[in-house]
Design a protein around this motif. Structure first.
Motif, PDB file in Angstrom:
ATOM      1  N   HIS A 111      -4.484  -3.905   5.489  1.00  0.00           N
ATOM      2  CA  HIS A 111      -4.069  -5.288   5.733  1.00  0.00           C
ATOM      3  C   HIS A 111      -2.694  -5.269   6.370  1.00  0.00           C
ATOM      4  O   HIS A 111      -1.828  -4.486   5.979  1.00  0.00           O
ATOM      5  CB  HIS A 111      -4.027  -6.114   4.445  1.00  0.00           C
ATOM      6  CG  HIS A 111      -3.619  -7.533   4.671  1.00  0.00           C
ATOM      7  ND1 HIS A 111      -2.327  -7.969   4.464  1.00  0.00           N
ATOM      8  CD2 HIS A 111      -4.315  -8.607   5.120  1.00  0.00           C
ATOM      9  CE1 HIS A 111      -2.243  -9.249   4.762  1.00  0.00           C
ATOM     10  NE2 HIS A 111      -3.437  -9.666   5.161  1.00  0.00           N
ATOM     11  N   ASN A 112      -2.506  -6.125   7.372  1.00  0.00           N
ATOM     12  CA  ASN A 112      -1.247  -6.126   8.105  1.00  0.00           C
ATOM     13  C   ASN A 112      -0.887  -7.551   8.489  1.00  0.00           C
ATOM     14  O   ASN A 112      -1.631  -8.225   9.198  1.00  0.00           O
ATOM     15  CB  ASN A 112      -1.394  -5.267   9.368  1.00  0.00           C
ATOM     16  CG  ASN A 112      -0.125  -5.257  10.208  1.00  0.00           C
ATOM     17  OD1 ASN A 112       0.958  -5.588   9.713  1.00  0.00           O
ATOM     18  ND2 ASN A 112      -0.252  -4.893  11.470  1.00  0.00           N
ATOM     19  N   TYR A 120       4.298  -7.919   5.379  1.00  0.00           N
ATOM     20  CA  TYR A 120       3.969  -6.763   4.556  1.00  0.00           C
ATOM     21  C   TYR A 120       2.662  -6.128   5.039  1.00  0.00           C
ATOM     22  O   TYR A 120       1.831  -6.788   5.684  1.00  0.00           O
ATOM     23  CB  TYR A 120       3.815  -7.170   3.090  1.00  0.00           C
ATOM     24  CG  TYR A 120       5.112  -7.566   2.416  1.00  0.00           C
ATOM     25  CD1 TYR A 120       5.831  -6.643   1.659  1.00  0.00           C
ATOM     26  CD2 TYR A 120       5.620  -8.859   2.536  1.00  0.00           C
ATOM     27  CE1 TYR A 120       7.026  -7.009   1.041  1.00  0.00           C
ATOM     28  CE2 TYR A 120       6.805  -9.224   1.929  1.00  0.00           C
ATOM     29  CZ  TYR A 120       7.508  -8.294   1.178  1.00  0.00           C
ATOM     30  OH  TYR A 120       8.691  -8.646   0.572  1.00  0.00           O
ATOM     31  N   THR A 122      -0.612  -3.453   3.582  1.00  0.00           N
ATOM     32  CA  THR A 122      -1.257  -2.870   2.410  1.00  0.00           C
ATOM     33  C   THR A 122      -1.951  -1.580   2.827  1.00  0.00           C
ATOM     34  O   THR A 122      -2.659  -1.551   3.840  1.00  0.00           O
ATOM     35  CB  THR A 122      -2.292  -3.826   1.799  1.00  0.00           C
ATOM     36  OG1 THR A 122      -1.651  -5.074   1.491  1.00  0.00           O
ATOM     37  CG2 THR A 122      -2.883  -3.247   0.523  1.00  0.00           C
ATOM     38  N   ASP A 148       7.006  -0.716  -0.875  1.00  0.00           N
ATOM     39  CA  ASP A 148       7.606  -1.723  -1.740  1.00  0.00           C
ATOM     40  C   ASP A 148       7.088  -1.577  -3.171  1.00  0.00           C
ATOM     41  O   ASP A 148       7.854  -1.302  -4.095  1.00  0.00           O
ATOM     42  CB  ASP A 148       7.292  -3.113  -1.194  1.00  0.00           C
ATOM     43  CG  ASP A 148       7.947  -4.216  -1.998  1.00  0.00           C
ATOM     44  OD1 ASP A 148       9.082  -4.004  -2.457  1.00  0.00           O
ATOM     45  OD2 ASP A 148       7.332  -5.279  -2.173  1.00  0.00           O
ATOM     46  N   ASN A 149       5.778  -1.744  -3.359  1.00  0.00           N
ATOM     47  CA  ASN A 149       5.172  -1.631  -4.691  1.00  0.00           C
ATOM     48  C   ASN A 149       3.896  -0.795  -4.610  1.00  0.00           C
ATOM     49  O   ASN A 149       3.286  -0.668  -3.547  1.00  0.00           O
ATOM     50  CB  ASN A 149       4.835  -3.024  -5.247  1.00  0.00           C
ATOM     51  CG  ASN A 149       6.076  -3.803  -5.625  1.00  0.00           C
ATOM     52  OD1 ASN A 149       6.892  -3.330  -6.413  1.00  0.00           O
ATOM     53  ND2 ASN A 149       6.227  -4.994  -5.072  1.00  0.00           N
ATOM     54  N   THR A 150       3.496  -0.249  -5.761  1.00  0.00           N
ATOM     55  CA  THR A 150       2.276   0.556  -5.804  1.00  0.00           C
ATOM     56  C   THR A 150       1.428   0.173  -7.008  1.00  0.00           C
ATOM     57  O   THR A 150       1.928  -0.304  -8.018  1.00  0.00           O
ATOM     58  CB  THR A 150       2.593   2.066  -5.904  1.00  0.00           C
ATOM     59  OG1 THR A 150       3.277   2.320  -7.144  1.00  0.00           O
ATOM     60  CG2 THR A 150       3.447   2.533  -4.745  1.00  0.00           C
ATOM     61  N   TYR A 154      -3.529   1.541  -4.478  1.00  0.00           N
ATOM     62  CA  TYR A 154      -3.037   0.847  -3.299  1.00  0.00           C
ATOM     63  C   TYR A 154      -1.515   0.749  -3.333  1.00  0.00           C
ATOM     64  O   TYR A 154      -0.879   0.934  -4.373  1.00  0.00           O
ATOM     65  CB  TYR A 154      -3.644  -0.567  -3.215  1.00  0.00           C
ATOM     66  CG  TYR A 154      -5.148  -0.562  -3.158  1.00  0.00           C
ATOM     67  CD1 TYR A 154      -5.820  -0.314  -1.973  1.00  0.00           C
ATOM     68  CD2 TYR A 154      -5.900  -0.799  -4.315  1.00  0.00           C
ATOM     69  CE1 TYR A 154      -7.205  -0.298  -1.930  1.00  0.00           C
ATOM     70  CE2 TYR A 154      -7.282  -0.789  -4.271  1.00  0.00           C
ATOM     71  CZ  TYR A 154      -7.935  -0.531  -3.076  1.00  0.00           C
ATOM     72  OH  TYR A 154      -9.298  -0.502  -3.030  1.00  0.00           O
ATOM     73  N   SER A 155      -0.944   0.420  -2.198  1.00  0.00           N
ATOM     74  CA  SER A 155       0.502   0.214  -2.121  1.00  0.00           C
ATOM     75  C   SER A 155       0.813  -0.804  -1.031  1.00  0.00           C
ATOM     76  O   SER A 155       0.056  -0.959  -0.068  1.00  0.00           O
ATOM     77  CB  SER A 155       1.227   1.534  -1.830  1.00  0.00           C
ATOM     78  OG  SER A 155       0.688   2.167  -0.682  1.00  0.00           O
ATOM     79  N   THR A 156       1.918  -1.508  -1.214  1.00  0.00           N
ATOM     80  CA  THR A 156       2.375  -2.462  -0.205  1.00  0.00           C
ATOM     81  C   THR A 156       3.617  -1.918   0.484  1.00  0.00           C
ATOM     82  O   THR A 156       4.401  -1.170  -0.107  1.00  0.00           O
ATOM     83  CB  THR A 156       2.691  -3.829  -0.831  1.00  0.00           C
ATOM     84  OG1 THR A 156       3.669  -3.664  -1.876  1.00  0.00           O
ATOM     85  CG2 THR A 156       1.441  -4.465  -1.395  1.00  0.00           C
ATOM     86  N   SER A 159       7.256  -4.272   6.020  1.00  0.00           N
ATOM     87  CA  SER A 159       7.202  -3.979   7.446  1.00  0.00           C
ATOM     88  C   SER A 159       8.595  -4.057   8.050  1.00  0.00           C
ATOM     89  O   SER A 159       9.471  -4.772   7.551  1.00  0.00           O
ATOM     90  CB  SER A 159       6.275  -4.975   8.137  1.00  0.00           C
ATOM     91  OG  SER A 159       6.354  -4.862   9.541  1.00  0.00           O
TER      92      SER A 159
END
Length: 274
Positions: A111-112, A120, A122, A148-150, A154-156, A159
């Motif tokens: 995801h972008n 952000y 994903t 940023d987060n995990t 998955y992780s974010t 950008s």
């Protein structure tokens, strides 16, 4: 039969006129190339128009058959796609600016976002793959963002097209440093601020990550100098940087582990406390 003869007798003058007119036109067309070309051109135009309309009608009548064939073809292709293993995974590079393969994680953007002020991404990799917050994310063209987060799988990623993003960067040829930010306008450009006016800069110069960064290795590509401005009442440049990456079209990425990050942060913190 008698009615036909009566019709011919009544209209003999008109019929004779039309016959003679037709003969004269035929002789004129036959003996003059200009008139012949005009007649042929007109005939082609009329026949072409008729053929085009007939073809449109035929295509319209066949739409249902063609749609049925397309539906079957799409079903077959999707069946092949869904039952095929993903063979597009990128191999680990030998090294990235001195980073060992063991410190590189390959992932995929699922995801972008790029149309807001705080964008952000994903990724389909997370804590189970060794990804942690504040790891740098790049691809073959340049930097992408920062983890940023995990979650376990998955992780974010923050950008570089995020107005909160701030990354240490430098001019490749002169090593003058600045801070890389985004003004929230174009997806193809970021801004390099606080570069001293003593630096020699030209349009087209390459901008890379700086050595002061604890997230990215030094020398990772970012983009090229597009526009140079001076900040009023300061001794710094404001530089518009054209990105190497198309941030609206991202596929596989590399996540870079930074083993020295905590050590550097603790060392700098210790120096400030003293």
């Amino acid at each position: 039969m008698q009615q036909i003869f009566n019709f011919l007798i009544r209209n003999s003058n008109r019929l004779l006129f039309l016959l003679l007119l037709g003969i004269s036109l035929a002789l004129t067309i036959q003996s003059h190339s200009y008139h012949r070309s005009k007649v042929i051109s007109s005939a082609n135009f009329l026949s072409g128009g008729v053929y085009e309309r007939i073809n449109r009608i035929d295509e319209y009548l066949n739409l249902r058959t063609q749609n049925d064939e397309l539906v079957l073809e799409n079903a077959r292709l999707k069946s092949l796609l869904f039952n095929k293993e993903d063979t597009t995974k990128l191999p680990l590079p030998d090294s990235i600016k001195g980073v060992k393969p063991a410190d590189i994680i390959v992932s995929k953007v699922i995801h972008n976002s790029y149309n807001t002020h705080e964008n952000y991404l994903t990724l389909n990799s997370g804590a189970n793959d060794g990804i942690k917050p504040d790891m740098g994310v790049i691809n073959s063209l340049g930097i992408v963002g920062v983890i940023d987060n995990t979650s376990p799988r998955y992780s974010t990623v923050i950008s570089i097209l995020n107005m909160k993003s701030q990354i240490n960067a430098k001019l490749k040829k002169s090593n003058h440093f600045g801070s890389l930010t985004w003004n929230g306008k174009s997806t193809g450009f970021v801004q390099l601020e606080d570069v001293p006016r003593l630096a020699s800069i030209r349009k087209g110069d390459t901008v890379v990550t700086g050595g002061q960064s604890v997230i990215f290795p030094e020398g990772i590509n970012i983009g090229t100098v597009d526009k140079i401005q001076t900040k009023e009442n300061t001794s710094y440049y404001f530089i518009n940087v054209k990105l190497f990456n198309d941030m609206t079209n991202l596929g596989h990425v590399y996540i870079i582990k930074s083993k020295d990050r905590e050590e550097l942060i603790n060392l700098e913190k210790k120096g400030k406390d003293e």
